[in-house]
Enzyme design. Structure first.
Site, PDB file in Angstrom:
ATOM      1  N   GLU A  90       0.834  -1.215   0.000  1.00 29.33           N
ATOM      2  CA  GLU A  90       0.000   0.000   0.000  1.00 29.33           C
ATOM      3  C   GLU A  90       0.866   1.261   0.000  1.00 29.33           C
ATOM      4  O   GLU A  90       0.548   2.234  -0.676  1.00 29.33           O
ATOM      5  CB  GLU A  90      -0.965   0.005   1.186  1.00 29.33           C
ATOM      6  CG  GLU A  90      -1.954  -1.167   1.232  1.00 29.33           C
ATOM      7  CD  GLU A  90      -2.690  -1.433  -0.064  1.00 29.33           C
ATOM      8  OE1 GLU A  90      -2.822  -0.504  -0.886  1.00 29.33           O
ATOM      9  OE2 GLU A  90      -3.106  -2.581  -0.284  1.00 29.33           O
ATOM     10  N   ASP A 106       3.494  -4.821  -5.482  1.00 29.27           N
ATOM     11  CA  ASP A 106       3.881  -6.146  -4.974  1.00 29.27           C
ATOM     12  C   ASP A 106       5.396  -6.261  -4.847  1.00 29.27           C
ATOM     13  O   ASP A 106       5.919  -6.760  -3.848  1.00 29.27           O
ATOM     14  CB  ASP A 106       3.379  -7.255  -5.921  1.00 29.27           C
ATOM     15  CG  ASP A 106       1.887  -7.547  -5.726  1.00 29.27           C
ATOM     16  OD1 ASP A 106       1.322  -7.124  -4.703  1.00 29.27           O
ATOM     17  OD2 ASP A 106       1.294  -8.213  -6.611  1.00 29.27           O
TER      18      ASP A 106
HETATM   19 ZN   LIG Z   1      -2.736  -2.717  -4.639  1.00 23.84          ZN
END
Ligand SMILES: [Zn+2]
Length: 680
Positions: A517, A580
């Site tokens: 995030e 990621d």
């Molecule tokens: Zn995301």
């Protein structure tokens, strides 16, 4: 623009009191789950298989779901907790407080299937009458304003948003909408599978109109005309990939200019019916769409528009409050055909979801009191702070970024707000009337209550403490306009977060999401906003070019992956893949720093045979243990900014040298990339 999160935006299939006694009971999965591993697999050949190889055997896809994974498991567990809260709240008792009465009566009304069935179409009849009463296209503004209030998606959407250029203010927004298939391209892609889906969609609309009482021939003709109208809307719509660039969906315009763009539609009457605060300028997110809409309104017969409105009304009203035949027809197309799910979810699960959507902070309050101790919030905040410190060091270590841009990146990082668990202040629902026994009315009134709350913000300063997601939600988000990360209480539970587990497991699991995030603030989309949430370029030109070059490595890497015959869209998934990859690096750095501070030996083997570093990577990969129905995997691959799970594990790890060292992988093996990508 929707916020960036860790989970696909699923098209979930959304049944009877007492039936849950026979349903499977979900328990929490441990953070490091040796049972789901396939230790016979070579971790350097396919780490996803190694970490998750037994997942499918132990967690087969339930018949009421398009997939099974750790998110699904926790979501189902949470629904059980919420069901218990709601069952207790539904007991009629004069001592109930206002929150309890509302969630309890809403739930009881939704669960009363026989009352809904007995009423049949009667609750919907006033809406159908409104459509029938349309005498000319010049009467559309009043009807569409009413739809905007009760959340029926037809032609376009209207609401409020944080202003991209001045994040302290809220502006009105009008945006494209009004199509029943998942995305623009569904109307145009060629090939057997897509033609079949369009045929099934026309059959679905035909069936819905027949259930309303149209003759077979009339319903079939109306459905064909409906597809033609929706195809015209899709043609002038912006595709999902282009929507990722905030500049493509931000066009401030005066009301006068919008009126000139769409002369066939009287906007003043539309706004007057909505009844929100007055304003002079708004964001017309996709001007080309509205230009096209003008022609579509002019060129389409009123009778076709009426059939389209009937179809949109039925398709965007929740199935739980419609007679069974409508509910079943909706499920058949949207879940059975589009995502391959054989069975409808039990009614209680759908009603729990419906209360969560309608009264998020009333149900959320009860959930947090029962399920989320203060100690969990403290521990989660400590993890976030560790990961933010890691990002600070990471920025400092980048060899491709100038000191000037680094300084600004750090400024933005330090301005990120952390929303953890639940809001500081719960929303007031005292003006929302929930009537026991009126399931349809409750849904409509709750939708209107929320629309009016959104409209009331127009022209007002932004409330930075507001939460956009409910506390029980099993997901996490970054919001670029707020520059905040959101970790609701619902996701801060095992397997993702378990205060009883060692650091390796927590940093690998929830730590990855936290890093993910935070990295969204610095992906292809998020990096265009500054620390205050303004759409403002803070990059030197040279650094921006280097960022784009670095990102291209990820676009190329993920474009090579495919599910069945469908290749991933490396551009659509770029933001999530960047998050990621960056997320894992940050979680790893934070984990190593924490271990050093606490004197933990990260290289020594534990009793279970794994070093803490290895446990960290297994924990990370197990975030993505999953099994998907092929229809759903295809749906995700074509419409969703997230890559399918196995690529979210392996696609990242091939870029991480610390991973290959931990498992002794060698150059040339599949889990070691010859051209590793690194942005952050
Ligand atoms: Zn995301």
């Amino acid at each position: 623009m929707r916020s960036s999160c860790v989970l696909p935006l699923l098209v979930l299939a959304a049944c009877a009191v007492g039936a849950y006694a026979q349903a499977p009971v979900y328990t929490l999965i441990p953070g490091f789950d040796k049972k789901v591993m396939d230790t016979a697999a070579d971790p350097c050949v396919d780490f996803y298989q190694y970490a998750c190889g037994n997942w499918s055997k132990l967690h087969p896809i339930p018949s009421d779901s398009p997939y099974s994974d750790e998110f699904y498991n926790l979501d189902q567990y949470n629904r059980q907790v919420l069901r218990d809260i709601l069952t207790a709240a539904a007991k009629e008792d004069s001592a109930r407080d206002a929150y309890t009465q509302k969630i309890g009566d809403y739930y009881a009304s939704c669960m009363d299937e026989s009352a809904i069935q007995t009423k049949g179409l009667a609750p919907l009849q006033p809406e159908l009458d409104r459509i029938a009463a349309l005498r000319g296209k010049d009467q559309l503004p009043e009807l569409l304003a009413h739809y905007a209030l009760i959340n029926i998606d037809a032609f376009f959407g209207f609401g409020s948003q944080q202003d991209f250029q001045d994040a302290t203010q809220t502006v009105a927004i009008s945006a494209q909408g009004g199509i029943g298939l998942p995305e623009k391209d569904y109307y145009f892609r060629t090939g057997e599978k897509d033609e079949e889906i369009r045929k099934q969609y026309v059959q679905h609309v035909t069936n819905m109109l027949k259930l309303l009482g149209e003759s077979d021939a009339q319903a079939a003709a109306d459905a064909q005309a409906d597809l033609k109208l929706e195809t015209a809307l899709a043609k002038v719509s912006l595709d999902v990939t282009s929507q990722r660039d905030p500049h493509n969906i931000y066009h401030r315009m005066s009301r006068k200019d919008l009126q000139a763009l769409v002369p066939a539609f009287n906007w003043d009457r539309f706004y007057a019916t909505l009844g929100g605060p007055s304003f002079n300028e708004l964001n017309v997110a996709e001007p080309d769409f509205f230009k096209g809409l003008n022609e579509i309104i002019q060129q389409t017969d009123l009778s076709v528009i009426k059939a389209y409105l009937r179809s949109r009304l039925l398709d965007t009203t929740p199935g739980t409050v419609l007679p069974k035949a409508f509910d079943e027809e909706k499920f058949d197309f949207y879940a059975r055909k589009l995502s391959g799910t054989p069975e409808q979810q039990a009614r209680w699960k759908r009603c729990v979801g419906s209360v969560d959507g309608a009264l998020p902070e009333a149900l959320g309050k009860a959930y947090v009191e029962k399920q989320f101790p203060a100690s969990s919030k403290e521990r989660a905040l400590q993890l976030i702070h560790d990961i933010e410190s890691a990002m600070d060091r990471d920025i400092g270590s980048l060899d491709w970024m100038s000191p000037e841009t680094k300084e600004r990146a750090r400024q933005k990082l330090h301005l990120i707000a952390n929303k953890v668990g639940y809001p500081d202040k719960w929303r007031d629902y005292s003006k929302l009337n929930i009537v026991r026994g009126d399931a349809f009315g409750n849904v409509t009134r709750a939708a209107e209550f929320e629309s009016r709350r959104q409209l009331a913000k127009i022209g007002k300063p932004v409330d930075r403490s507001e939460w956009i997601t409910s506390a029980p939600t099993v997901n996490a988000f970054y919001n670029p306009s707020m520059n905040d990360i959101n970790f609701p209480a619902g996701v801060l539970q095992p397997a993702f977060f378990d205060p009883a587990q060692p650091d390796a497991v927590n940093y690998g699991h929830i730590g990855l999401f936290m890093g993910h995030e935070i990295t969204h603030g610095f992906d292809d989309q998020g990096r265009q906003f500054d620390g205050y949430g303004n759409l403002k370029d803070w990059w030197t030109e040279a650094d921006a070019n280097k960022f784009i070059q670095k990102s291209q490595c990820l676009v190329d890497e993920y474009s090579k992956f495919s599910v069945g015959d469908t290749h991933l869209n490396g551009k659509l998934t770029l933001g999530e893949n960047t998050a990621d990859n960056g997320g894992l690096r940050l979680a790893y750095m934070a984990f190593i720093a924490r271990a050093a501070q606490e004197g933990t030996d990260v290289h020594g083997r534990n009793a279970d045979g794994y070093t803490p570093i290895q446990a960290f990577f297994v924990g990370f990969a197990q975030d993505w243990c999953a099994q998907w129905r092929p229809e759903m995997e295809r749906l995700i691959a074509t419409t969703d900014p997230h890559s399918p799970d196995r690529f979210r594990a392996n696609g990242v790890l091939v870029n991480v040298p610390e991973f290959s060292t931990a498992f002794g992988c060698k150059t040339g093996q599949p889990m070691m990339s010859a051209s590793a990508c690194r942005v952050w």
